[in-house]
Scaffold this motif. Structure first.
Motif, PDB file in Angstrom:
ATOM      1  N   THR A   3      -2.952  -8.498  24.647  1.00  0.00           N
ATOM      2  CA  THR A   3      -4.317  -8.236  25.063  1.00  0.00           C
ATOM      3  C   THR A   3      -4.315  -7.924  26.553  1.00  0.00           C
ATOM      4  O   THR A   3      -3.817  -8.709  27.351  1.00  0.00           O
ATOM      5  CB  THR A   3      -5.198  -9.469  24.788  1.00  0.00           C
ATOM      6  N   SER A  14     -14.762  -3.602  27.872  1.00  0.00           N
ATOM      7  CA  SER A  14     -15.360  -3.483  26.550  1.00  0.00           C
ATOM      8  C   SER A  14     -14.351  -3.905  25.492  1.00  0.00           C
ATOM      9  O   SER A  14     -13.338  -3.238  25.277  1.00  0.00           O
ATOM     10  CB  SER A  14     -15.812  -2.039  26.311  1.00  0.00           C
ATOM     11  N   PHE A  15     -14.635  -5.008  24.827  1.00  0.00           N
ATOM     12  CA  PHE A  15     -13.774  -5.460  23.731  1.00  0.00           C
ATOM     13  C   PHE A  15     -13.881  -4.522  22.534  1.00  0.00           C
ATOM     14  O   PHE A  15     -12.935  -4.362  21.773  1.00  0.00           O
ATOM     15  CB  PHE A  15     -14.139  -6.889  23.326  1.00  0.00           C
ATOM     16  N   VAL A  16     -15.018  -3.894  22.364  1.00  0.00           N
ATOM     17  CA  VAL A  16     -15.210  -2.953  21.255  1.00  0.00           C
ATOM     18  C   VAL A  16     -14.290  -1.748  21.441  1.00  0.00           C
ATOM     19  O   VAL A  16     -13.628  -1.291  20.492  1.00  0.00           O
ATOM     20  CB  VAL A  16     -16.692  -2.517  21.157  1.00  0.00           C
ATOM     21  N   ASN A  17     -14.235  -1.217  22.675  1.00  0.00           N
ATOM     22  CA  ASN A  17     -13.354  -0.074  22.936  1.00  0.00           C
ATOM     23  C   ASN A  17     -11.892  -0.453  22.724  1.00  0.00           C
ATOM     24  O   ASN A  17     -11.109   0.333  22.172  1.00  0.00           O
ATOM     25  CB  ASN A  17     -13.551   0.442  24.357  1.00  0.00           C
ATOM     26  N   GLN A  18     -11.504  -1.643  23.154  1.00  0.00           N
ATOM     27  CA  GLN A  18     -10.126  -2.091  22.952  1.00  0.00           C
ATOM     28  C   GLN A  18      -9.802  -2.219  21.472  1.00  0.00           C
ATOM     29  O   GLN A  18      -8.699  -1.894  21.027  1.00  0.00           O
ATOM     30  CB  GLN A  18      -9.898  -3.424  23.667  1.00  0.00           C
ATOM     31  N   ASP A  19     -10.778  -2.675  20.690  1.00  0.00           N
ATOM     32  CA  ASP A  19     -10.585  -2.793  19.247  1.00  0.00           C
ATOM     33  C   ASP A  19     -10.435  -1.421  18.610  1.00  0.00           C
ATOM     34  O   ASP A  19      -9.603  -1.228  17.711  1.00  0.00           O
ATOM     35  CB  ASP A  19     -11.765  -3.551  18.628  1.00  0.00           C
ATOM     36  N   GLU A  20     -11.195  -0.450  19.041  1.00  0.00           N
ATOM     37  CA  GLU A  20     -11.084   0.916  18.513  1.00  0.00           C
ATOM     38  C   GLU A  20      -9.714   1.512  18.848  1.00  0.00           C
ATOM     39  O   GLU A  20      -9.092   2.170  18.018  1.00  0.00           O
ATOM     40  CB  GLU A  20     -12.206   1.802  19.077  1.00  0.00           C
ATOM     41  N   TRP A  22      -6.975  -0.155  19.280  1.00  0.00           N
ATOM     42  CA  TRP A  22      -6.013  -0.840  18.409  1.00  0.00           C
ATOM     43  C   TRP A  22      -6.039  -0.245  17.009  1.00  0.00           C
ATOM     44  O   TRP A  22      -4.999  -0.042  16.387  1.00  0.00           O
ATOM     45  CB  TRP A  22      -6.316  -2.330  18.381  1.00  0.00           C
ATOM     46  N   LYS A  23      -7.226   0.051  16.475  1.00  0.00           N
ATOM     47  CA  LYS A  23      -7.341   0.647  15.138  1.00  0.00           C
ATOM     48  C   LYS A  23      -6.665   2.013  15.098  1.00  0.00           C
ATOM     49  O   LYS A  23      -5.997   2.362  14.116  1.00  0.00           O
ATOM     50  CB  LYS A  23      -8.816   0.781  14.745  1.00  0.00           C
TER      51      LYS A  23
END
Length: 133
Positions: A3, A14-20, A22-23
Motif C-alpha cells: 500500500t 484517494s483510496f478509490v483511485n488506488q483500488d481501481e 489495483w483492479k
C-alpha cells in the motif's frame, strides 16, 4: 502489492483511485496468463524436448567409477565409540561440579597430556625477537 503511503497534508489521497489501479493490475495479469501459452508456449515445449534428450544421453553414457573413487558404505559409530555406564548422579549440587572428572575413565587426560612446542620460529630462523609484533 504494498500500500503506497499517502502524500503530504497538502495533497489528497484517494483510496478509490488506488483500488481501481489495483483492479487494472489484476485484470492485466489474468489477460497475460491467458495469452502466454499462444505467445511463449514454444519455450515450454523446447524445454521438455531438451530434458528428454538429456535423459537419453545420460542413460546411454553410463560411466563406471574406479573402485578408489566409489563411495563406501557408512561405518557404524558403535565400531569406534564405546559408551560405558555413567557414574551415579551426586545428591548435592556441590557434588555436581566436576563429578565426571572424578572417574578416571571419563577424564580428558585419557588421550594423553597436552604438549606445547618449546621451539621458537624466530629463534630457528635466527631473527630478532622484536621482528614480529
Amino acid at each position: 502489492m504494498a500500500t503506497p503511503k499517502p502524500p503530504g497534508p497538502d495533497k489528497e489521497y484517494s483510496f478509490v483511485n488506488q483500488d481501481e489501479i489495483w483492479k487494472i493490475h489484476v485484470k492485466k495479469e489474468l489477460e497475460s496468463a491467458k495469452v502466454w501459452p499462444n505467445k511463449w508456449g514454444f519455450l515450454a515445449e523446447s524445454y521438455k524436448e531438451t530434458q528428454e534428450a538429456s535423459h537419453k544421453l545420460r542413460d546411454a553414457v553410463k560411466l563406471e567409477l574406479p573402485p578408489h573413487l566409489k563411495i563406501r558404505p557408512p561405518t557404524l559409530p558403535e565400531k569406534y565409540i564405546q559408551v560405558g555406564p555413567s557414574p551415579p548422579v551426586p545428591q548435592t549440587t556441590q557434588g555436581l561440579i566436576g563429578w565426571h572428572s572424578t572417574v578416571p575413565g571419563l577424564q580428558l587426560d585419557c588421550y594423553g597430556k597436552v604438549q606445547y612446542g618449546r621451539k621458537s620460529f624466530l629463534k630457528e630462523m635466527g631473527w630478532a625477537f622484536d621482528a614480529c609484533s
